[in-house]
Design a protein around this motif. Sequence first.
Motif, PDB file in Angstrom:
ATOM      1  N   ARG A 113       0.845  -1.200   0.000  1.00  0.00           N
ATOM      2  CA  ARG A 113       0.000   0.000   0.000  1.00  0.00           C
ATOM      3  C   ARG A 113       0.878   1.247   0.000  1.00  0.00           C
ATOM      4  O   ARG A 113       2.078   1.177   0.282  1.00  0.00           O
ATOM      5  CB  ARG A 113      -0.883   0.011   1.248  1.00  0.00           C
ATOM      6  N   SER A 114       0.267   2.362  -0.316  1.00  0.00           N
ATOM      7  CA  SER A 114       0.955   3.650  -0.238  1.00  0.00           C
ATOM      8  C   SER A 114      -0.080   4.755  -0.102  1.00  0.00           C
ATOM      9  O   SER A 114      -1.159   4.684  -0.699  1.00  0.00           O
ATOM     10  CB  SER A 114       1.811   3.891  -1.486  1.00  0.00           C
ATOM     11  N   ASP A 115       0.265   5.787   0.641  1.00  0.00           N
ATOM     12  CA  ASP A 115      -0.589   6.967   0.717  1.00  0.00           C
ATOM     13  C   ASP A 115      -0.218   8.009  -0.327  1.00  0.00           C
ATOM     14  O   ASP A 115      -1.003   8.918  -0.601  1.00  0.00           O
ATOM     15  CB  ASP A 115      -0.500   7.607   2.117  1.00  0.00           C
TER      16      ASP A 115
ATOM     17  N   VAL B 298       2.555  -9.347   0.492  1.00  0.00           N
ATOM     18  CA  VAL B 298       1.837  -9.323   1.762  1.00  0.00           C
ATOM     19  C   VAL B 298       0.342  -9.336   1.449  1.00  0.00           C
ATOM     20  O   VAL B 298      -0.186  -8.394   0.849  1.00  0.00           O
ATOM     21  CB  VAL B 298       2.233  -8.084   2.587  1.00  0.00           C
ATOM     22  N   GLY B 299      -0.346 -10.410   1.848  1.00  0.00           N
ATOM     23  CA  GLY B 299      -1.672 -10.687   1.338  1.00  0.00           C
ATOM     24  C   GLY B 299      -2.889 -10.171   2.082  1.00  0.00           C
ATOM     25  O   GLY B 299      -3.944  -9.999   1.467  1.00  0.00           O
TER      26      GLY B 299
ATOM     27  N   TRP C  62      -3.573  -4.215   2.726  1.00  0.00           N
ATOM     28  CA  TRP C  62      -3.525  -3.473   1.463  1.00  0.00           C
ATOM     29  C   TRP C  62      -4.655  -2.464   1.308  1.00  0.00           C
ATOM     30  O   TRP C  62      -4.611  -1.615   0.402  1.00  0.00           O
ATOM     31  CB  TRP C  62      -3.422  -4.406   0.262  1.00  0.00           C
ATOM     32  N   THR C  63      -5.648  -2.497   2.194  1.00  0.00           N
ATOM     33  CA  THR C  63      -6.711  -1.482   2.166  1.00  0.00           C
ATOM     34  C   THR C  63      -6.494  -0.374   3.193  1.00  0.00           C
ATOM     35  O   THR C  63      -7.335   0.512   3.334  1.00  0.00           O
ATOM     36  CB  THR C  63      -8.082  -2.129   2.432  1.00  0.00           C
ATOM     37  N   ALA C  64      -5.363  -0.409   3.901  1.00  0.00           N
ATOM     38  CA  ALA C  64      -5.143   0.526   5.007  1.00  0.00           C
ATOM     39  C   ALA C  64      -4.474   1.828   4.577  1.00  0.00           C
ATOM     40  O   ALA C  64      -4.056   2.612   5.422  1.00  0.00           O
ATOM     41  CB  ALA C  64      -4.312  -0.156   6.094  1.00  0.00           C
TER      42      ALA C  64
ATOM     43  N   TYR D 200      -3.735   4.011  -1.664  1.00  0.00           N
ATOM     44  CA  TYR D 200      -3.508   3.248  -2.891  1.00  0.00           C
ATOM     45  C   TYR D 200      -3.009   1.836  -2.565  1.00  0.00           C
ATOM     46  O   TYR D 200      -1.906   1.674  -2.044  1.00  0.00           O
ATOM     47  CB  TYR D 200      -2.465   3.931  -3.772  1.00  0.00           C
ATOM     48  N   PRO D 201      -3.777   0.798  -2.883  1.00  0.00           N
ATOM     49  CA  PRO D 201      -3.267  -0.570  -2.740  1.00  0.00           C
ATOM     50  C   PRO D 201      -2.103  -0.808  -3.695  1.00  0.00           C
ATOM     51  O   PRO D 201      -1.981  -0.147  -4.730  1.00  0.00           O
ATOM     52  CB  PRO D 201      -4.473  -1.441  -3.110  1.00  0.00           C
TER      53      PRO D 201
END
Length: 314
Positions: free
Chosen positions: A137-139, A173-174, A179-181, A184-185
Amino acid sequence: MRRREFLATAALTGLAASNRSLFGGGAQGDREFTMDLVPGMIGVGLPYPRLVELAAGAGFESVAPDAGYLGSLDDEALSGFLASMEAKGLVFGAAGLPVEFRRDADTFRSGMEDLPGFADALGRAGVARVGTWLMPRSDELTYLENFKRHAERLREVASVLGDRGLRFGLEYVGPKTMWTAARYPFVHTMAETLELIGAIDRDNVGLVLDSWHWYTAGESAEDIRALTNAQVIACDLNDAPAGIPVDEQVDNKRELPASTGVIDVKAFLDSLVAIGYDGPVRAEPFNAPLNAMGDEEAIEAVAGAMKRAFAKIG
């Protein structure tokens, strides 16, 4: 390859062959992978020689290499240490990557400056595998922006490692809770990781498979069986807490292998046997009760869980 590197590699090659001959008996006789100990994954902190001693006593077949310790040994001391590992029936597993590639450019460049020395220390001792994980993920970066950055940076890493005979594994990392945190996933499945590996375009790059991420990504035994041994650098084996829906599993709350039955470790391990995987398999449970144990108790607990899991093979 320098002479001392050749001698160290030859010693480890012979050790690996002799170690495989010890696996025998029953269904496990078909496996080529080793039961591996990584102290940092189970909250253990010991001087490396003591770790090796305890690993052998608990029945492990490989241990994660310590580049700092191995690099501190002169040729004679290294030769003696490798001989002691051979006498204990141990080989090296995979090292963790010391380069922080997920952050800003200056941090990445700083890590890259130290990478050649790290890789030289591993190669000199006959270590063949290095692995790392991908933040899903990324902000700040969209998927495509993040993909391009990862491909560029990890290509540099792979080139340095490959020049020294080291294979390089990437772990996705599944869990959906990871990945929703962020806004952008990013890469969080086997298929996406294989796409990234293709973009990196270096023949020493492959996967780090983890039964936890395989489970939380909704993947199957067929996904593993579609791979080749050459595509898999290292493997982690874990179980998941019972009573929690898969999409609600939290990454740092796992269980020891084959302890709850939530994850089908038999299917995972049988699939590794089917593709002829010949690298390390290690536990990475992120488990609070385990981390609260003393070092020796934790090593024994992990060894027991791994042996129970391996007994399911076949």
